[in-house]
Design an enzyme around this catalytic site. Structure first.
Site, PDB file in Angstrom:
ATOM      1  N   LEU A 176       0.836  -1.198   0.000  1.00  0.00           N
ATOM      2  CA  LEU A 176       0.000   0.000   0.000  1.00  0.00           C
ATOM      3  C   LEU A 176       0.870   1.247   0.000  1.00  0.00           C
ATOM      4  O   LEU A 176       0.489   2.281  -0.523  1.00  0.00           O
ATOM      5  CB  LEU A 176      -0.891   0.013   1.247  1.00  0.00           C
ATOM      6  CG  LEU A 176      -1.969  -1.064   1.296  1.00  0.00           C
ATOM      7  CD1 LEU A 176      -2.606  -1.088   2.673  1.00  0.00           C
ATOM      8  CD2 LEU A 176      -3.035  -0.787   0.239  1.00  0.00           C
ATOM      9  N   GLY A 177       2.013   1.165   0.612  1.00  0.00           N
ATOM     10  CA  GLY A 177       2.905   2.312   0.660  1.00  0.00           C
ATOM     11  C   GLY A 177       4.215   1.929   1.304  1.00  0.00           C
ATOM     12  O   GLY A 177       4.306   0.921   2.010  1.00  0.00           O
ATOM     13  N   GLY A 210       7.868   3.682   3.212  1.00  0.00           N
ATOM     14  CA  GLY A 210       8.381   4.900   3.819  1.00  0.00           C
ATOM     15  C   GLY A 210       9.593   4.627   4.657  1.00  0.00           C
ATOM     16  O   GLY A 210      10.142   3.530   4.645  1.00  0.00           O
ATOM     17  N   GLY A 211      10.024   5.668   5.347  1.00  0.00           N
ATOM     18  CA  GLY A 211      11.216   5.565   6.160  1.00  0.00           C
ATOM     19  C   GLY A 211      11.109   4.477   7.205  1.00  0.00           C
ATOM     20  O   GLY A 211      12.086   3.839   7.543  1.00  0.00           O
ATOM     21  N   GLY A 235       9.193   1.737   6.996  1.00  0.00           N
ATOM     22  CA  GLY A 235       9.001   0.400   6.484  1.00  0.00           C
ATOM     23  C   GLY A 235       7.940   0.368   5.413  1.00  0.00           C
ATOM     24  O   GLY A 235       7.761   1.335   4.681  1.00  0.00           O
ATOM     25  N   THR A 236       7.245  -0.740   5.353  1.00  0.00           N
ATOM     26  CA  THR A 236       6.295  -0.953   4.271  1.00  0.00           C
ATOM     27  C   THR A 236       4.942  -1.329   4.859  1.00  0.00           C
ATOM     28  O   THR A 236       4.871  -1.994   5.880  1.00  0.00           O
ATOM     29  CB  THR A 236       6.789  -2.098   3.369  1.00  0.00           C
ATOM     30  OG1 THR A 236       8.155  -1.868   3.070  1.00  0.00           O
ATOM     31  CG2 THR A 236       5.996  -2.167   2.082  1.00  0.00           C
ATOM     32  N   LYS A 257       1.619  -3.298   8.855  1.00  0.00           N
ATOM     33  CA  LYS A 257       2.764  -2.394   8.850  1.00  0.00           C
ATOM     34  C   LYS A 257       4.008  -3.169   9.246  1.00  0.00           C
ATOM     35  O   LYS A 257       4.071  -3.722  10.340  1.00  0.00           O
ATOM     36  CB  LYS A 257       2.497  -1.255   9.841  1.00  0.00           C
ATOM     37  CG  LYS A 257       3.564  -0.189   9.890  1.00  0.00           C
ATOM     38  CD  LYS A 257       2.968   1.022  10.587  1.00  0.00           C
ATOM     39  CE  LYS A 257       4.004   1.886  11.238  1.00  0.00           C
ATOM     40  NZ  LYS A 257       3.366   2.952  12.023  1.00  0.00           N
ATOM     41  N   ASP A 295       1.929  13.643  17.501  1.00  0.00           N
ATOM     42  CA  ASP A 295       2.295  13.827  16.096  1.00  0.00           C
ATOM     43  C   ASP A 295       1.025  14.044  15.276  1.00  0.00           C
ATOM     44  O   ASP A 295       0.790  13.376  14.271  1.00  0.00           O
ATOM     45  CB  ASP A 295       3.082  12.622  15.607  1.00  0.00           C
ATOM     46  CG  ASP A 295       3.904  12.962  14.369  1.00  0.00           C
ATOM     47  OD1 ASP A 295       4.039  14.170  14.057  1.00  0.00           O
ATOM     48  OD2 ASP A 295       4.403  12.025  13.719  1.00  0.00           O
TER      49      ASP A 295
END
Ligand code: NAG
Ligand code: NAG
Ligand code: NAG
Ligand code: NAG
Ligand code: NAG
Ligand code: NAG
Ligand code: NAG
Length: 745
Positions: free
Chosen positions: A424-425, A427-428, A430-431, A446, A543
């Protein structure tokens, strides 16, 4: 008839015991056999040193080695035993020396060597010392001393020591390899005066040590001479002068090893010897000397159960007709005369054997593998904070239980073994994979990328917080898996990407209606208010940003990413932490003081409100220094009454002016520099709800979602940690730098 006799005779000759002596030569001297290469006469021996002199003036005739005075006792294939040479000294009771005979054997020019394994230099006596001196090639001196005081100790000791030469009354020492000559003499310390009652003589000799056992009676000279006659000295013999096998083999006329024999070198003397090949026996130095051994004649020489067929140098075993097997007692033997059965049995046996072997090996393989895997999983579980999690579970009992700890296999199945088309995506952190659980629930999994301690803590943190939260606008956690090298979290699948992407992806083509914006804001505020007050333990998200607000198909907001969140103990309102957050959303008060309160989330949410209102990015380098930060840009614009210049044109079109002003006022309050002046999340939520009701009472004309699509294209957006990624149609992804997590350290 004659022919038959001849054949029979030749067969007899052939089968006769292997030849020992050269044909036509005398076989024995007295009753001692003289095998070739030894022989009596030059014709009968291989060389002069092997010429045995049989002196018939003795009865029985006695063989001597060549011209020497060494009397041969026995000759074997490797050794020749000769009578030994004694050194003796005897004393009178007065201490006067009566007899003193030294001994000396010189074999220097002969092919004979004293055997270092069979012979020992032996000294007998109770006041005796003797030296042995080697001369010539090997120059050495050795010796031993034997002293004893009383006969009694000697007797008990020798009895105990089983009459062997143990050091009391008798001593022995080894000789070096390759010795060819020695001389010896016996000496005394006290001329036997102290022990004259039981010992007057001492002896020294080199002899086959296994043939001599010491007895106290040996002190008597006559006794000892009788006994010593039968204790020979063993000589190794070799032929070929100083040649090795290799050297000797080159001259066929002089090479001594004949048919079916092999040559071997010696370790203690120059020269070589020959021996028959395996399966042959006889004299290797005579032509036809090595004869095939018929192993079949003696059942002890072969293991055959059935028929034994002798071959040259060997034999074969086989079974008679109608029987099967290898015909050997140590093998399968010969079984049954039924032709069908054994084959069937053997086939079945082999078949089942193989089957069992196969099953056994696979079982072993799998159990070893499984054990390894279990150990690995255990390791990962601990490494991934399994213990920390257990602790957390213990301290928040009950709440975690509703979540599930998934196994690796379940998640591999759900993600089709983490197939690329399930991503799905990325990033820094992980996946994120899309997964389908066996109960058809769609989940987002995740998978962290890097495993270091701090991230594990974050991971466990997120897990524990999410398991305690149950709100329709907070992304739901189904469980986790700690058995893999990197920990995995399993979330509810939120299909429509995140708010950041919806606001900023298509500049100038703002795709969220004012009504939806208000609702998303209200829902997010509700979730945060819930976290701040209603959850079992207050949670500060830390955050809050548009990238962490996920949207489903109905544009319902789901607050996500609790990796940085904090649980606030009920008796505390402030927590000191490392400042953590995202550039543009970070509460300046918290940034300066490191004191984390609920109001930090309020500030960040204020930025999201402005983002929703203006469609501007929270931090943009393209804007001037002062305006770079959206919050200050917004505040300044409000002050200077430039607000409407900032607003999205759509907002101007459809938003009610009063609503927008009230909304802006709320955002402004949220963005107060002092936390105390900011409203609580609950107040923000209530205000937003009020604005929504106000909006819905207005006419339908201003609504636009029916007429305009919510999205310009289908989205595959997903938030991964603090970073947002867009997966475009070709499956590649691009990264939006400004939304990555900013963590001052
Ligand atoms: C050799 O012969 C003598 C007498 O002829 C006999 O006493 C002795 O035992 C024999 N030795 C062997 C080894 O046969
Ligand atoms: C045989 O032995 C006797 C006595 O020791 C000796 O006199 C004689 O010379 C010897 N004979 C040979 C042929 O060596
Ligand atoms: C031993 O005998 C030798 C010669 O007979 C003599 O020279 C020596 O003195 C004697 N030694 C003792 C201790 O009696
Ligand atoms: C040993 O015998 C050889 C040849 O017979 C001779 O040359 C040598 O001198 C002898 N050595 C001694 C120490 O007698
Ligand atoms: C002595 O020899 C006998 C038989 O050879 C054996 O049974 C026994 O153990 C030996 N004793 C010692 C002390 O070596
Ligand atoms: C082999 O040895 C014999 C006898 O010593 C000698 O006459 C002959 O020349 C040798 N042959 C070779 C090829 O060395
Ligand atoms: C025994 O073996 C020989 C070859 O070594 C062979 O010629 C002969 O036929 C065999 N005999 C039987 C009965 O098999």
């Amino acid at each position: 008839m004659f022919l038959k006799f001849l054949i029979c005779f030749s067969w007899l000759a052939f089968a006769s015991p292997a030849l020992e002596t050269k044909p036509g030569c005398q076989e024995t001297c007295g009753n001692i056999t003289i095998p070739y290469p030894f022989g009596m006469g030059d014709e009968c021996s291989i060389s002069p040193w092997y010429n045995i002199n049989c002196n018939t003036s003795y009865n029985p005739p006695t063989p001597f080695i060549s011209t020497s005075n060494l009397q041969v006792v026995k000759i074997s294939q490797t050794e020749v035993r000769v009578s030994n040479w004694l050194a003796v000294s005897c004393y009178a009771t007065s201490g006067n020396l009566i007899t003193n005979i030294p001994a000396h054997i010189n074999l220097s020019t002969t092919p004979f060597t004293f055997s270092d394994t069979r012979n020992k230099f032996t000294v007998v006596g109770c006041d005796t010392l003797a030296l042995i001196k080697g001369a010539g090639d090997i120059s050495y001196t050795s010796g031993c001393v034997s002293l004893c005081d009383t006969l009694e100790t000697l007797q008990s000791e020798t009895l105990q020591a089983n009459k062997s030469c143990s050091g009391l009354g008798c001593c022995q020492t080894s000789i070096p390899k390759g010795l060819k000559m020695f001389s010896t003499q016996v000496g005394s310390l006290d001329n036997y005066t102290k022990i004259s009652s039981f010992d007057n003589c001492g002896y020294a000799f080199l002899a086959e040590h296994e043939k001599y056992t010491f007895e106290v009676s040996d002190f008597l000279y006559t006794n000892f001479l009788n006994k010593a006659k039968n204790v020979p000295v063993v000589l190794d013999w070799a032929i070929g002068e100083d040649q090795t096998c290799e050297e000797a083999q080159s001259n066929v006329t002089t090479f001594a090893c004949m048919d079916n024999s092999e040559c071997y070198d010696l370790d203690n003397s120059p020269g070589y010897r020959c021996r028959c090949l395996n399966g042959y026996g006889g004299n290797a130095y005579l032509s036809n000397g090595c004869q095939d051994i018929n192993e079949c004649e003696d059942p002890n020489n072969n293991p055959c159960e059935g028929i034994c067929n002798n071959t040259l140098g060997g034999y074969n075993c086989f079974c008679p007709h109608g029987k099967h097997g290898d015909g050997r007692r140590d093998g399968s033997g010969c079984t049954s005369n039924n032709k069908e059965f054994p084959i069937l049995n053997v086939t079945l046996g082999i078949g089942f054997g193989f089957l069992f072997l196969l099953v056994g090996i696979s079982w072993l393989y799998f159990s070893i593998n499984k054990r390894k895997l279990i150990q690995l999983k255990e390791k990962f579980f601990q490494q991934n904070g399994g213990l920390l999690l257990k602790q957390q579970m213990a301290s928040h009992e009950g709440s975690v239980e509703s979540s599930k700890i998934f196994t690796t296999e379940e998640l591999e199945l759900a993600t089709n073994n983490y197939a690329d088309d399930r991503i799905l995506g990325k990033g820094g952190y992980g996946t994120v994979y899309k997964g389908i659980l066996p109960d058809r629930r769609i989940v987002a999994i995740k998978k962290s990328k890097i495993v270091d301690e701090s991230q594990i803590e974050q991971f466990i943190n997120e897990f524990v917080i999410l398991t305690q939260v149950n709100h329709r606008n907070v992304v739901k956690l189904f469980g986790c898996c700690l058995e893999t090298e990197v920990p995995l979290l399993v979330y509810e699948y939120v299909s429509n990407g995140n708010l950041y992407e919806h606001i900023h992806r298509t500049r100038g083509n703002y795709s969220i209606s004012w009504e939806n914006s208000l609702r998303i804001a209200a829902e997010t505020a509700g979730a945060l208010a819930y976290l701040h007050s209603a959850a079992a333990t207050p949670v500060i998200h830390r955050d809050v940003k548009s990238a962490n607000i996920l949207l489903n198909d109905n544009f319902t907001a789901k607050v996500a990413d609790f990796g940085a969140s904090r649980l606030v103990p009920l008796d505390q309102t402030k927590v000191s932490t490392l400042v953590q957050g995202t550039l543009g959303y970070l509460d300046p008060e918290y940034f300066q003081s490191s004191q984390l309160t609920e109001k930090s989330d309020v500030y960040s949410f204020g930025v999201v409100l402005v983002e929703l209102l203006t469609g501007e990015k929270p931090f943009c380098l393209k804007r001037s220094d002062l305006e770079r930060n959206l919050a200050s840009y917004f505040i300044v614009s409000l002050k200077e009454n430039r607000l409407f210049k900032l607003l999205e044109s759509q907002m101007m079109n459809e938003g009610q002016m009063e609503q927008v002003v009230a909304y802006s006022e709320l955002a402004k309050r949220c963005l107060s520099l002092k936390g105390d002046k900011r409203p609580t999340m609950k107040e923000v939520e209530m205000e937003l709800e009020r604005l929504r009701k106000f909006e819905t009472h207005q006419g339908d004309i201003l609504r636009r979602e029916e007429s305009m699509p919510l999205l310009s294209e289908p989205s595959d957006l997903y938030s991964v940690g603090g970073s947002s990624y867009t997966v475009n149609g070709s499956g590649q992804y691009s990264m939006d730098i400004l939304s990555t997590a900013f963590t001052p350290r």
